[in-house]
Write a protein that holds these residues in place. Structure first.
Motif, mmCIF file in Angstrom:
data_model
loop_
_atom_site.group_PDB
_atom_site.id
_atom_site.type_symbol
_atom_site.label_atom_id
_atom_site.label_comp_id
_atom_site.label_asym_id
_atom_site.label_seq_id
_atom_site.Cartn_x
_atom_site.Cartn_y
_atom_site.Cartn_z
ATOM 1 N N LEU A 222 0.822 -1.210 0.000
ATOM 2 C CA LEU A 222 0.000 0.000 0.000
ATOM 3 C C LEU A 222 0.859 1.264 0.000
ATOM 4 C CD1 LEU A 222 -2.921 -0.931 2.422
ATOM 5 C CD2 LEU A 222 -3.060 -0.540 -0.035
ATOM 6 N N THR A 223 1.921 1.261 0.782
ATOM 7 C CA THR A 223 2.807 2.421 0.814
ATOM 8 C C THR A 223 3.443 2.648 -0.546
ATOM 9 O OG1 THR A 223 3.302 2.013 3.153
ATOM 10 C CG2 THR A 223 4.778 3.485 1.960
ATOM 11 N N GLY A 224 3.915 1.564 -1.154
ATOM 12 C CA GLY A 224 4.517 1.669 -2.479
ATOM 13 C C GLY A 224 3.524 2.137 -3.525
ATOM 14 N N THR A 225 2.284 1.663 -3.425
ATOM 15 C CA THR A 225 1.244 2.069 -4.374
ATOM 16 C C THR A 225 0.925 3.554 -4.239
ATOM 17 O OG1 THR A 225 0.267 -0.146 -4.323
ATOM 18 C CG2 THR A 225 -1.123 1.645 -5.136
ATOM 19 N N MET A 226 0.837 4.035 -2.994
ATOM 20 C CA MET A 226 0.569 5.451 -2.764
ATOM 21 C C MET A 226 1.710 6.323 -3.282
ATOM 22 S SD MET A 226 -0.992 5.276 1.097
ATOM 23 C CE MET A 226 -2.423 4.262 1.472
ATOM 24 N N LEU A 227 2.947 5.873 -3.071
ATOM 25 C CA LEU A 227 4.094 6.616 -3.579
ATOM 26 C C LEU A 227 4.066 6.675 -5.100
ATOM 27 C CD1 LEU A 227 6.804 8.040 -3.298
ATOM 28 C CD2 LEU A 227 7.894 5.784 -3.089
ATOM 29 N N ALA A 228 3.759 5.551 -5.733
ATOM 30 C CA ALA A 228 3.674 5.516 -7.198
ATOM 31 C C ALA A 228 2.563 6.430 -7.695
ATOM 32 C CB ALA A 228 3.441 4.082 -7.672
ATOM 33 N N ALA A 229 1.440 6.436 -6.974
ATOM 34 C CA ALA A 229 0.325 7.301 -7.359
ATOM 35 C C ALA A 229 0.718 8.767 -7.285
ATOM 36 C CB ALA A 229 -0.881 7.028 -6.465
ATOM 37 N N TYR A 230 1.455 9.142 -6.222
ATOM 38 C CA TYR A 230 1.906 10.528 -6.094
ATOM 39 C C TYR A 230 2.828 10.905 -7.252
ATOM 40 C CZ TYR A 230 4.337 14.635 -4.260
ATOM 41 O OH TYR A 230 4.879 15.895 -4.119
ATOM 42 N N LEU A 231 3.772 10.024 -7.576
ATOM 43 C CA LEU A 231 4.719 10.297 -8.662
ATOM 44 C C LEU A 231 3.999 10.447 -9.994
ATOM 45 C CD1 LEU A 231 7.561 7.774 -7.725
ATOM 46 C CD2 LEU A 231 7.601 10.244 -7.463
ATOM 47 N N LEU A 232 3.110 9.527 -10.299
ATOM 48 C CA LEU A 232 2.409 9.557 -11.577
ATOM 49 C C LEU A 232 1.479 10.760 -11.676
ATOM 50 C CD1 LEU A 232 1.608 5.746 -11.975
ATOM 51 C CD2 LEU A 232 3.265 7.091 -13.300
ATOM 52 N N TRP A 233 0.769 11.033 -10.590
ATOM 53 C CA TRP A 233 -0.186 12.140 -10.613
ATOM 54 C C TRP A 233 0.525 13.478 -10.787
ATOM 55 C CZ3 TRP A 233 -5.336 12.217 -11.107
ATOM 56 C CH2 TRP A 233 -5.979 13.435 -10.903
ATOM 57 N N CYS A 234 1.581 13.692 -10.012
ATOM 58 C CA CYS A 234 2.319 14.958 -10.110
ATOM 59 C C CYS A 234 3.032 15.071 -11.454
ATOM 60 C CB CYS A 234 3.330 15.075 -8.974
ATOM 61 S SG CYS A 234 2.577 15.341 -7.354
ATOM 62 N N GLY A 235 3.532 13.948 -11.954
ATOM 63 C CA GLY A 235 4.162 13.968 -13.274
ATOM 64 C C GLY A 235 3.182 14.379 -14.351
ATOM 65 N N GLY A 236 1.960 13.848 -14.275
ATOM 66 C CA GLY A 236 0.934 14.222 -15.249
ATOM 67 C C GLY A 236 0.540 15.682 -15.138
ATOM 68 N N ALA A 237 0.458 16.176 -13.891
ATOM 69 C CA ALA A 237 0.093 17.583 -13.687
ATOM 70 C C ALA A 237 1.171 18.512 -14.226
ATOM 71 C CB ALA A 237 -0.141 17.843 -12.197
ATOM 72 N N LEU A 238 2.425 18.185 -13.966
ATOM 73 C CA LEU A 238 3.519 19.026 -14.460
ATOM 74 C C LEU A 238 3.580 19.003 -15.988
ATOM 75 C CD1 LEU A 238 6.301 18.161 -11.867
ATOM 76 C CD2 LEU A 238 5.024 20.289 -12.069
ATOM 77 N N ALA A 239 3.274 17.852 -16.576
ATOM 78 C CA ALA A 239 3.253 17.772 -18.045
ATOM 79 C C ALA A 239 2.208 18.713 -18.627
ATOM 80 C CB ALA A 239 2.983 16.336 -18.483
ATOM 81 N N ARG A 240 1.083 18.861 -17.937
ATOM 82 C CA ARG A 240 0.044 19.790 -18.397
ATOM 83 C C ARG A 240 0.552 21.232 -18.430
ATOM 84 N NH1 ARG A 240 -5.280 18.438 -18.815
ATOM 85 N NH2 ARG A 240 -5.951 16.386 -18.070
ATOM 86 N N LEU A 241 1.384 21.591 -17.446
ATOM 87 C CA LEU A 241 1.874 22.964 -17.387
ATOM 88 C C LEU A 241 2.634 23.358 -18.648
ATOM 89 C CD1 LEU A 241 3.175 23.268 -13.709
ATOM 90 C CD2 LEU A 241 1.168 24.363 -14.693
ATOM 91 N N PHE A 242 3.351 22.414 -19.223
ATOM 92 C CA PHE A 242 4.186 22.724 -20.372
ATOM 93 C C PHE A 242 3.408 22.757 -21.685
ATOM 94 C CE2 PHE A 242 7.177 21.418 -17.158
ATOM 95 C CZ PHE A 242 8.195 22.340 -17.313
ATOM 96 N N ARG A 243 2.118 22.450 -21.618
ATOM 97 C CA ARG A 243 1.292 22.607 -22.820
ATOM 98 C C ARG A 243 0.899 24.059 -23.041
ATOM 99 N NH1 ARG A 243 -2.910 17.589 -21.635
ATOM 100 N NH2 ARG A 243 -1.341 15.932 -21.562
ATOM 101 N N ARG A 244 0.991 24.848 -21.967
ATOM 102 C CA ARG A 244 0.810 26.301 -22.045
ATOM 103 C C ARG A 244 -0.581 26.734 -22.494
ATOM 104 N NH1 ARG A 244 6.672 28.046 -24.699
ATOM 105 N NH2 ARG A 244 7.959 27.035 -23.101
#
Length: 297
Positions: A222-244
């Motif tokens: 569960l801890t590993g899954t939550m960490l992966a979720a945080y990484l993937l979610w934030c990565g997706g959000a940051l990718a949106r920023l660069f679409r401008r």
């Protein structure tokens, strides 16, 4: 014939308070509490969450009051600018909630009260200066860092897990608030302020690595899954920023705000309170859902 001015309604109050973000404030306080190693006490926890809620709501009300003239040009949809509430009324309500928050913090204990006073001062400084200075995101990061400290001081002393976790949260919020400023001023995205968002990832990985080696398989997964979720979610959000694109920036900001609860969930899981960590995940989902009712950015 003059146009009738609408009165304040329930949606006005929700929008002024950015209430969709409250679940992340609650998980912040809970994380500070658990990282300090204290057992949960329902009455005292409710006291803490009410205190943090008042600080947050007071800060958002005062933010709109301080920014009334600037927002009239940039965010005409703000409730205080639509004739629903006068900026002076918003300011008075915000100040009252901030003052009550300080009082409730001192009722927890003196160290918590002093931390609450520091938090109130940081909130006021941010609301007053954030659109006049470039380092406003740092002040906002300090505000969130102090929510961890207040959660810990309500029941115990500051410890290295609290301070390390709070530093990671500080960095997440600094990067997030920089993105909000980009939206407000329609600037081209700058990379270097967002690099700071790598710090919370390092903090989480460190905390997970230092977790009890005898932890059960369920907890590890569960801890590993939550960490992966945080990484993937934030990565997706940051990718949106660069679409401008404006809509992408807005969605990225909302996503990064909600991700605060995911960050908290991982840290809570490292304390062994996996069931409470799952509640933090629910807070993440609740923040996303509530954003549709009352935008939080």
């Amino acid at each position: 014939m003059s146009k009738e001015v609408p009165g304040a309604n329930w949606r006005t109050w929700l929008e002024l308070g950015r209430v969709s973000n409250l679940p992340t404030i609650w998980t912040n306080g809970l994380t500070g509490w658990l990282l300090a190693g204290a057992a949960l006490d329902a009455a005292q926890l409710l006291h803490l969450l009410a205190t943090l809620s008042l600080f947050y709501l007071g800060g958002t009300y005062l933010n709109d009051a301080f920014d009334a003239q600037i927002d009239a040009k940039e965010y005409s949809e703000r409730p205080a600018l639509q004739g629903n509430m006068a900026p002076r009324t918003v300011a008075l309500l915000g100040a009252a909630m901030l003052g009550l928050g300080v009082l409730l913090a001192f009722l927890l204990n003196v160290p918590a009260g002093l931390c609450g006073l520091a938090l109130a001062l940081a909130i006021l400084l941010y609301d007053w200066l954030h659109k006049q200075i470039s380092w406003g995101p740092v002040i906002m990061g300090i505000c969130r860092l102090l929510t961890y400290f207040l959660g810990a001081l309500a029941v115990a002393k500051l410890s290295w897990p609290v301070m390390l976790g709070a530093f990671g949260l500080f960095c997440h919020v600094v990067g997030l608030t920089h993105a909000v400023k980009l939206k407000a001023y329609h600037r081209v995205i700058a990379i270097w302020p967002l690099v700071i968002m790598a710090v919370p990832v390092l903090v989480l990985m460190t905390m997970v690595a230092l977790d009890d080696t005898d932890a059960g398989l369920t907890r590890v997964v569960l801890t590993g899954t939550m960490l992966a979720a945080y990484l993937l979610w934030c990565g997706g959000a940051l990718a949106r920023l660069f679409r401008r694109q404006p809509e992408d920036i807005s969605k990225a900001i909302v996503g990064l705000i909600a991700a605060i609860a995911l960050y908290d969930a991982v840290l809570i899981a490292t304390t062994g309170a996996v069931d409470i960590a799952l509640l933090a995940v629910v807070a993440f989902l609740a923040t996303l859902a509530l954003q549709r009712l009352a935008p939080g950015a």
